[in-house]
Scaffold this motif. Structure first.
Motif, PDB file in Angstrom:
ATOM      1  N   TYR A 178       1.084 -31.250 -27.186  1.00  0.00           N
ATOM      2  CA  TYR A 178      -0.374 -31.347 -26.690  1.00  0.00           C
ATOM      3  C   TYR A 178      -0.338 -31.068 -25.217  1.00  0.00           C
ATOM      4  O   TYR A 178      -0.290 -31.783 -24.364  1.00  0.00           O
ATOM      5  CB  TYR A 178      -0.874 -32.797 -26.932  1.00  0.00           C
ATOM      6  N   PRO A 179      -0.542 -29.705 -24.999  1.00  0.00           N
ATOM      7  CA  PRO A 179      -0.023 -29.238 -23.596  1.00  0.00           C
ATOM      8  C   PRO A 179      -1.397 -29.392 -22.839  1.00  0.00           C
ATOM      9  O   PRO A 179      -2.379 -29.280 -23.503  1.00  0.00           O
ATOM     10  CB  PRO A 179       0.235 -27.711 -23.649  1.00  0.00           C
ATOM     11  N   LYS A 180      -1.261 -29.615 -21.632  1.00  0.00           N
ATOM     12  CA  LYS A 180      -2.342 -29.737 -20.525  1.00  0.00           C
ATOM     13  C   LYS A 180      -2.939 -28.517 -20.321  1.00  0.00           C
ATOM     14  O   LYS A 180      -4.073 -28.028 -20.070  1.00  0.00           O
ATOM     15  CB  LYS A 180      -2.081 -30.371 -19.429  1.00  0.00           C
ATOM     16  N   ASP A 196       3.834 -18.884 -16.022  1.00  0.00           N
ATOM     17  CA  ASP A 196       4.837 -20.068 -15.987  1.00  0.00           C
ATOM     18  C   ASP A 196       4.592 -21.444 -16.318  1.00  0.00           C
ATOM     19  O   ASP A 196       5.302 -22.111 -16.905  1.00  0.00           O
ATOM     20  CB  ASP A 196       5.409 -19.890 -14.695  1.00  0.00           C
ATOM     21  N   GLU A 197       3.424 -21.666 -15.777  1.00  0.00           N
ATOM     22  CA  GLU A 197       2.904 -23.166 -16.087  1.00  0.00           C
ATOM     23  C   GLU A 197       2.382 -23.661 -17.647  1.00  0.00           C
ATOM     24  O   GLU A 197       2.623 -24.765 -18.013  1.00  0.00           O
ATOM     25  CB  GLU A 197       1.616 -23.424 -15.044  1.00  0.00           C
ATOM     26  N   ALA A 198       2.218 -22.388 -18.096  1.00  0.00           N
ATOM     27  CA  ALA A 198       1.529 -22.567 -19.459  1.00  0.00           C
ATOM     28  C   ALA A 198       2.683 -22.346 -20.590  1.00  0.00           C
ATOM     29  O   ALA A 198       2.447 -22.818 -21.706  1.00  0.00           O
ATOM     30  CB  ALA A 198       0.469 -21.474 -19.879  1.00  0.00           C
ATOM     31  N   ILE A 199       3.717 -21.935 -20.317  1.00  0.00           N
ATOM     32  CA  ILE A 199       4.815 -21.558 -21.163  1.00  0.00           C
ATOM     33  C   ILE A 199       5.539 -22.960 -21.296  1.00  0.00           C
ATOM     34  O   ILE A 199       5.883 -23.699 -20.300  1.00  0.00           O
ATOM     35  CB  ILE A 199       5.670 -20.496 -20.650  1.00  0.00           C
ATOM     36  N   THR A 215      -2.767 -24.289 -21.240  1.00  0.00           N
ATOM     37  CA  THR A 215      -2.731 -23.172 -22.271  1.00  0.00           C
ATOM     38  C   THR A 215      -3.235 -21.851 -21.840  1.00  0.00           C
ATOM     39  O   THR A 215      -3.296 -21.433 -20.921  1.00  0.00           O
ATOM     40  CB  THR A 215      -3.671 -23.761 -23.647  1.00  0.00           C
ATOM     41  N   LEU A 216      -3.047 -20.991 -22.930  1.00  0.00           N
ATOM     42  CA  LEU A 216      -3.211 -19.675 -22.712  1.00  0.00           C
ATOM     43  C   LEU A 216      -4.680 -19.365 -22.067  1.00  0.00           C
ATOM     44  O   LEU A 216      -4.978 -18.470 -21.583  1.00  0.00           O
ATOM     45  CB  LEU A 216      -3.184 -18.869 -24.200  1.00  0.00           C
ATOM     46  N   HIS A 217      -5.435 -20.330 -22.809  1.00  0.00           N
ATOM     47  CA  HIS A 217      -6.994 -20.229 -22.237  1.00  0.00           C
ATOM     48  C   HIS A 217      -6.942 -20.341 -20.573  1.00  0.00           C
ATOM     49  O   HIS A 217      -7.809 -19.781 -20.091  1.00  0.00           O
ATOM     50  CB  HIS A 217      -7.788 -21.217 -22.810  1.00  0.00           C
ATOM     51  N   ASP A 218      -6.285 -21.303 -20.125  1.00  0.00           N
ATOM     52  CA  ASP A 218      -6.180 -21.380 -18.750  1.00  0.00           C
ATOM     53  C   ASP A 218      -5.592 -20.170 -18.052  1.00  0.00           C
ATOM     54  O   ASP A 218      -6.130 -19.937 -16.771  1.00  0.00           O
ATOM     55  CB  ASP A 218      -5.175 -22.887 -18.435  1.00  0.00           C
ATOM     56  N   VAL A 219      -4.550 -19.628 -18.521  1.00  0.00           N
ATOM     57  CA  VAL A 219      -4.152 -18.282 -18.019  1.00  0.00           C
ATOM     58  C   VAL A 219      -5.280 -17.289 -18.056  1.00  0.00           C
ATOM     59  O   VAL A 219      -5.626 -16.742 -16.887  1.00  0.00           O
ATOM     60  CB  VAL A 219      -2.848 -17.729 -18.901  1.00  0.00           C
ATOM     61  N   PHE A 220      -6.014 -17.247 -19.070  1.00  0.00           N
ATOM     62  CA  PHE A 220      -6.984 -16.421 -19.167  1.00  0.00           C
ATOM     63  C   PHE A 220      -8.055 -16.443 -18.073  1.00  0.00           C
ATOM     64  O   PHE A 220      -8.940 -15.782 -17.567  1.00  0.00           O
ATOM     65  CB  PHE A 220      -7.638 -16.238 -20.550  1.00  0.00           C
TER      66      PHE A 220
END
Lengths: 277, 250
Positions: free
Chosen positions: A73-75, A89-92, A77-82
């Motif tokens: 359950y990550p804080k 790096d933070e989302a991987i 995600t790809l959505h935040d990268v978009f």
């Protein structure tokens, strides 16, 4: 982003240009519920075991199940990268099983319509992932929606997951037809999941190839090969692992399904290496 | 003294609720022999019903529509079921109101609502979406049949003779725009409605009294292809429920 990869029109999905990127492998299926995400996650673990640096990208925008399978359950995600709220790096994330994941996040629902902006962002992410890993697995959605066809178009290898049921095989066949026609694919590799007898996958692949030859390939003027990559036998351990939300390759590394996935990973790794060399 | 878990009816302010329910022509008075729990349940059920219903037409209201749509999206995402959303708009409704008055307009809305409800299956949902706009949600509606269903609805409404005053009937037409939920993708209600709305706009600009559908790309497999796909495969190569049959030969 490379300018040549920019979509020409907002609604060009019907004649999508295919720009396969080396070492990007799409895992897809004709219908949902055939174990696509299960295969992606465990295949990633099996490839990682062979010493490869693997990342699984949740390319099933809007229907993220990878988080459920991996119990993550990550804080970020790809959505935040978009949206620029996080760096790549933070989302991987490190996943159990020794590989990395990039999860879509529930915010990706709004990207389920493929706009030029979404394509651009997606391409940008995939291009920056490729140099960092040996293999990027795209866990795509099922069927032939714009998002799925787009994600698959980025991959140099397509793994089609199907179960040995008439509906699953019919949808797999129909999806392969679209990919051969629209994306000029010359090879798709079939993984038959939940087989109940040895040799099923080979027979099914042979049968699909025959029908494809007759109805699709004959009008193409080029060849198309459906390769049988492997079978994953029906195994009660799979259900157990899914219910406990564990990775099968980790919790039951020696069960029949894990062994089969290990063999698929070996075959895939050999093919990738031989292609590079 | 009542235990904590029981509610004392006299302590509740039910006057407003009762007034609402009376207005809805449901008997909201408590029967002498009725238990307090049963009565309260009936009041709550009545209020829930009211909150989801359009008072003029008796159809589901916009809130009801959005609830059904949200559930349909969840189902479609995982099951791949074909669900069609139709948006229907009465053609030239403003001029009906202007020419014949608002009471006649209300008659038209009621008559069309009744017609829509008769046109669809029990599993379908018909709702009043806005002023002169209706919505129909049709689950298990394969793309091959969508147009026929929408056409039937359009033709049924066009064939109505609506009584708006003694010896005065009116014919009206509707425009219909429709879109399927994208299969195996979790979309949003807004995106889905927008796609149907675009088709409704198309139906309006192309001359009204017509159906425009956003047809999904279909997985096209002919009967001949299907026959060949399974002709050579032995039955036990396809997954069947029950124990694994013993292998006779390889």
């Amino acid at each position: 982003m490379n300018d040549t990869l920019a979509p020409a029109a907002s609604d060009a999905a019907d004649n999508l240009p295919v720009h396969p990127i080396g070492k990007v492998i799409a895992v897809t299926s004709g219908k949902g519920g055939v174990g696509k995400t299960f295969v992606s996650a465990n295949l990633a673990a099996a490839l990682a075991k062979r010493g490869l640096r693997v990342l699984v990208l949740d390319a099933d925008l809007g229907l993220a199940n990878l988080d459920v399978v991996l119990n993550l359950y990550p804080k970020l995600t790809l959505h935040d990268v978009f949206t620029g709220k996080a760096t790549l790096d933070e989302a991987i994330l490190p996943a159990p099983g020794g590989f990395s994941v990039l999860l879509a996040g529930s915010g990706m629902i709004e990207y389920s319509r493929l706009t030029p902006e979404v394509r651009g962002e997606f391409l940008r992410v995939v291009h920056s992932l490729v140099p960092r890993f040996d293999v990027v697995l795209l866990d795509t959605g099922a069927g032939i929606s714009d998002v799925v066809l787009f994600a698959v178009s980025l991959a140099s290898e397509i793994l089609m997951v199907a179960t040995p049921e008439p509906t699953s095989l019919t949808d797999a066949y129909a999806t392969i037809k679209v990919l051969v026609g629209q994306q000029q694919r010359e090879r798709i590799r079939l993984i038959v999941n939940q087989t109940t007898r040895a040799g099923s996958g080979v027979a099914i692949t042979h049968q699909l190839q025959q029908v494809l030859d007759r109805f699709v390939v004959s009008g193409l003027g080029r060849s198309f090969t459906l390769s049988h990559l492997g079978d994953i036998p029906a195994d009660p351990e799979v259900r157990q692992a899914v219910m406990r939300r564990q990775l099968l390759m980790q919790s039951q590394p020696t069960c029949s399904a894990s062994t089969a996935i290990g063999q698929i990973a070996r075959a895939l790794a050999e093919k990738l290496v031989s292609k590079d060399g | 003294m009542l235990p904590d878990s029981l509610v004392d009816l006299h302590a509740l302010q039910l006057d407003d609720a009762r007034a609402l329910l009376e207005h809805d022509a449901q008997n909201s008075d408590r029967d002498p022999g009725e238990s307090a729990v049963h009565y309260l349940q009936r009041v709550i059920d009545g209020l829930c019903d009211l909150s989801l219903k359009d008072p003029l037409t008796g159809l589901g209201n916009r809130r009801h529509f959005h609830g059904v749509l949200a559930r349909a999206i969840e189902t479609v995402a995982r099951s791949g079921d074909s669900v069609l959303l139709l948006l229907l708009d009465i053609d030239h409704f403003k001029s009906i109101n202007d020419t014949y008055g608002h009471l006649a307009g209300d008659q038209v809305l009621r008559a069309i609502a009744g017609c829509l409800a008769r046109c669809v299956r029990p599993v379908d949902t018909v709702a009043r979406y806005g002023g002169e706009e209706f919505a129909v949600i049709l689950p298990h509606c394969r793309p091959a049949f969508g147009r026929a269903v929408a056409e039937r609805i359009r033709a049924s409404v066009a064939a109505l003779a609506i009584d708006i005053a003694p010896l005065q009937t009116l014919s009206v037409t509707i425009s219909i725009g429709g879109a399927y939920a994208p299969e195996w993708v979790r979309s949003t209600a807004d995106l889905w409605i927008e796609r149907a709305d675009q088709q409704l706009y198309r139906a309006k600009t192309e001359g009204r009294n017509r159906v425009c559908l956003d047809q999904p790309r279909e997985l096209a497999v002919s009967a001949e292809e299907k026959g060949l796909l399974f002709s050579q495969l032995e039955l036990d190569e396809l997954a069947l429920p029950g124990p694994v049959p013993p292998r006779v030969n390889a």
